[in-house]
Design a protein around this motif. Structure first.
Motif, mmCIF file in Angstrom:
data_model
loop_
_atom_site.group_PDB
_atom_site.id
_atom_site.type_symbol
_atom_site.label_atom_id
_atom_site.label_comp_id
_atom_site.label_asym_id
_atom_site.label_seq_id
_atom_site.Cartn_x
_atom_site.Cartn_y
_atom_site.Cartn_z
ATOM 1 N N UNK A 269 59.441 69.839 -38.460
ATOM 2 C CA UNK A 269 58.047 70.151 -38.137
ATOM 3 C C UNK A 269 57.805 70.103 -36.631
ATOM 4 N N UNK A 270 58.456 69.149 -35.963
ATOM 5 C CA UNK A 270 58.318 69.051 -34.497
ATOM 6 C C UNK A 270 58.905 70.297 -33.834
ATOM 7 N N UNK A 271 60.034 70.747 -34.367
ATOM 8 C CA UNK A 271 60.672 71.950 -33.821
ATOM 9 C C UNK A 271 59.770 73.169 -34.020
ATOM 10 N N UNK A 272 59.234 73.292 -35.221
ATOM 11 C CA UNK A 272 58.358 74.431 -35.529
ATOM 12 C C UNK A 272 57.118 74.428 -34.626
ATOM 13 N N UNK A 273 56.522 73.246 -34.483
ATOM 14 C CA UNK A 273 55.319 73.118 -33.660
ATOM 15 C C UNK A 273 55.640 73.466 -32.207
ATOM 16 N N UNK A 274 56.779 72.948 -31.730
ATOM 17 C CA UNK A 274 57.193 73.220 -30.348
ATOM 18 C C UNK A 274 57.401 74.706 -30.110
ATOM 19 N N UNK A 275 58.018 75.381 -31.065
ATOM 20 C CA UNK A 275 58.256 76.820 -30.929
ATOM 21 C C UNK A 275 56.919 77.558 -30.895
ATOM 22 N N UNK A 276 56.041 77.160 -31.803
ATOM 23 C CA UNK A 276 54.724 77.799 -31.885
ATOM 24 C C UNK A 276 53.963 77.677 -30.567
ATOM 25 N N UNK A 277 54.105 76.505 -29.938
ATOM 26 C CA UNK A 277 53.337 76.245 -28.720
ATOM 27 C C UNK A 277 53.917 76.904 -27.480
ATOM 28 N N UNK A 278 55.227 77.194 -27.513
ATOM 29 C CA UNK A 278 55.840 77.694 -26.279
ATOM 30 C C UNK A 278 56.255 79.160 -26.336
ATOM 31 N N UNK A 279 56.312 79.723 -27.536
ATOM 32 C CA UNK A 279 56.804 81.102 -27.648
ATOM 33 C C UNK A 279 55.782 81.956 -28.396
ATOM 34 N N UNK A 280 55.446 83.101 -27.828
ATOM 35 C CA UNK A 280 54.488 84.001 -28.490
ATOM 36 C C UNK A 280 55.214 84.915 -29.467
ATOM 37 N N UNK A 281 54.479 85.519 -30.351
ATOM 38 C CA UNK A 281 55.006 86.519 -31.285
ATOM 39 C C UNK A 281 56.187 86.007 -32.112
ATOM 40 N N UNK A 282 55.982 84.879 -32.734
ATOM 41 C CA UNK A 282 56.984 84.333 -33.657
ATOM 42 C C UNK A 282 56.334 84.267 -35.019
ATOM 43 N N UNK A 283 57.127 84.562 -36.046
ATOM 44 C CA UNK A 283 56.581 84.364 -37.382
ATOM 45 C C UNK A 283 57.563 83.540 -38.180
ATOM 46 N N UNK A 284 57.050 82.548 -38.892
ATOM 47 C CA UNK A 284 57.922 81.660 -39.653
ATOM 48 C C UNK A 284 58.045 82.165 -41.081
ATOM 49 N N UNK A 362 67.685 65.922 -29.378
ATOM 50 C CA UNK A 362 68.294 67.247 -29.593
ATOM 51 C C UNK A 362 67.222 68.314 -29.765
ATOM 52 N N UNK A 363 66.182 67.968 -30.499
ATOM 53 C CA UNK A 363 65.090 68.927 -30.705
ATOM 54 C C UNK A 363 64.413 69.227 -29.365
ATOM 55 N N UNK A 364 64.220 68.190 -28.550
ATOM 56 C CA UNK A 364 63.639 68.387 -27.219
ATOM 57 C C UNK A 364 64.493 69.355 -26.395
ATOM 58 N N UNK A 365 65.807 69.164 -26.480
ATOM 59 C CA UNK A 365 66.715 70.036 -25.729
ATOM 60 C C UNK A 365 66.580 71.495 -26.207
ATOM 61 N N UNK A 366 66.541 71.676 -27.529
ATOM 62 C CA UNK A 366 66.413 73.041 -28.076
ATOM 63 C C UNK A 366 65.099 73.657 -27.595
ATOM 64 N N UNK A 367 64.051 72.844 -27.574
ATOM 65 C CA UNK A 367 62.741 73.364 -27.158
ATOM 66 C C UNK A 367 62.694 73.643 -25.654
ATOM 67 N N UNK A 368 63.661 73.096 -24.934
ATOM 68 C CA UNK A 368 63.741 73.382 -23.504
ATOM 69 C C UNK A 368 64.470 74.713 -23.288
ATOM 70 N N UNK A 369 65.582 74.925 -24.007
ATOM 71 C CA UNK A 369 66.382 76.137 -23.743
ATOM 72 C C UNK A 369 65.872 77.371 -24.493
ATOM 73 N N UNK A 370 65.314 77.171 -25.676
ATOM 74 C CA UNK A 370 64.942 78.324 -26.518
ATOM 75 C C UNK A 370 63.901 79.251 -25.866
ATOM 76 N N UNK A 371 62.797 78.715 -25.311
ATOM 77 C CA UNK A 371 61.809 79.619 -24.715
ATOM 78 C C UNK A 371 62.388 80.443 -23.559
ATOM 79 N N UNK A 372 63.277 79.831 -22.771
ATOM 80 C CA UNK A 372 63.905 80.561 -21.658
ATOM 81 C C UNK A 372 64.749 81.714 -22.187
#
Ligand SMILES: *Cc1c(COP(=O)(O)O)cnc(C)c1O
Length: 390
Positions: A269-284, A362-372
């Protein structure tokens, strides 16, 4: 470089206690369970104990558990086994469009051999409607096969409802529970299933071993003919270390089920929320609540899922596009297609599946690299919708 493994639906690492339980059966306890001397007897005891454990954890009886080489073989044995055993009774099989290839391609093989198969649709969340199952039943129906949870989007199917209906109509019901055994409580009686397949390597056991539950009284034809192994249903010398390891892994998963699934779903859920907050045009994708605890499937618009996975890999993050089996093919996932996801969006899909040892760091790290990564890929993408044009 840091590595983060987020592909637990493809396979899991073998738990250290499982390795330890298996080791003696590679070294001093190398007997063949069919031999009558002490080596053989020790091996037989090990298989019997493993069978007892697996049966108990599924709320089944020992004689209802048949060891196989994994989920694929279990699915084949269940579906072809019933088809060949009951072909005089009927030639109709019901399944769904979102099954694993092990079920879909077995059904297609049976179609080429004179059977008729219905592939039921799913809704936007990847859920089969039990009413559709009921409507598809004919007096020629001999088998219904619907998976317990989907490997790509994690949606958990209404198996108990379908099972009750199948039981009432006296039609055999198989479920591919490869994604749920070890992750959710799986009770064959509560689910009213006649056949259920599982695989060791999806829940911290070794690869190349699985089991098929078959309710006493259900009839199947064996696929492999040979000795008397597995009560004549599956010939071949038993994979003793594998069987011991799988049973041990299952025991560990169920002992720690509550803590692990709570932790996995919180991180997911933290990963999903992080993605939602940092990346536009995503659909789960997948059901918002009826979903496996560690499962996250997302479509990132205007990019290619394959490119995303390869870029993540360069940063040490292991994820997948759809299922492991369809990666490498340019066909969009049959699961997303069945859910009505438009093809161009399905092309940007990524599946991140968490496991017992993933951490918040690890989730924090993914949320750091994924938006870039998403930014970079979109900036190069011809699919990117341009603001000026809009
Ligand atoms: C992995 C998987 C299989 C195949 O299991 P193997 O043991 O790898 O053959 C079958 N069904 C589902 C849903 C799976 O996820």
């Amino acid at each position: 470089m840091r590595t983060v493994y987020l592909d637990h639906s493809a396979t899991t690492p073998v738990h250290p206690d499982v390795v330890e339980a298996m080791l003696p059966f590679f070294t001093e306890e190398y007997g063949n369970a069919s031999s009558i001397h002490r080596f053989g007897r020790n091996a037989r005891v090990a298989v019997d104990e493993a069978r007892e454990k697996v049966a108990r954890l599924l709320n089944a009886q020992d004689q209802e558990i048949y060891f196989t080489s994994g989920g694929t073989e279990g699915d084949n044995l269940a579906i072809k086994g019933v088809a060949w055993a009951l072909r005089d009774k009927g030639d109709h099989i019901i399944t769904s469009q979102i099954e694993h290839e092990a079920v879909l391609n077995t059904c297609r093989y049976l179609e080429r051999n004179g059977f008729e198969v219905n592939y039921l649709p799913v809704d936007q969340y990847g859920m089969v409607d039990p009413t559709d199952v009921r409507k598809a039943i004919t007096d020629k129906t001999i088998l219904i096969s619907v998976m317990h949870a989907n490997n790509e989007v994690g949606t958990i199917q209404p198996i108990a409802e379908i099972g009750a209906m199948a039981r009432q109509r006296e039609i055999l019901f198989h479920t591919d529970a490869v994604q749920t055994v070890g992750k959710l409580p799986v009770d064959v009686k509560a689910l009213s299933v006649d056949l259920l397949s599982m695989s060791g390597h999806k829940f911290y056991g070794p690869k190349g071993v699985g089991a098929l539950y078959m309710r006493k009284g259900a009839k199947i034809q064996p696929l492999a003919h040979g000795g008397h192994h597995e009560n004549w249903k599956r010939a071949g010398t038993e994979n003793i270390p594998g069987i011991v390891g799988m049973a041990k892994a299952m025991e560990i998963c169920y002992q720690e089920l509550d803590i692990v699934s709570k932790k996995e779903s919180q991180l997911r859920d933290a990963l999903q929320k992080g993605i939602q907050e940092t990346i536009a045009d995503v659909r789960f994708n997948g059901h918002p609540t009826q979903r496996l605890p560690g499962s996250l499937s997302a479509c990132f618009q205007a990019l290619e899922g394959e490119a995303l996975i390869l870029s993540l890999d360069l940063k040490g993050v292991a994820a997948s596009t759809g299922s492991a089996c369809s990666s490498g093919s340019l066909e969009p996932s049959h699961v997303l297609k069945a859910m009505g996801v438009p093809i161009e969006i399905a092309h940007g899909s990524a599946r991140l599946t968490l496991g017992r040892s993933n951490t918040q760091e690890e989730i924090d790290y993914v949320l750091e690299v994924l938006p870039q990564i998403v930014d970079r890929l979109r900036s190069m993408s011809p699919l990117r919708p341009s603001k000026e044009v809009c």
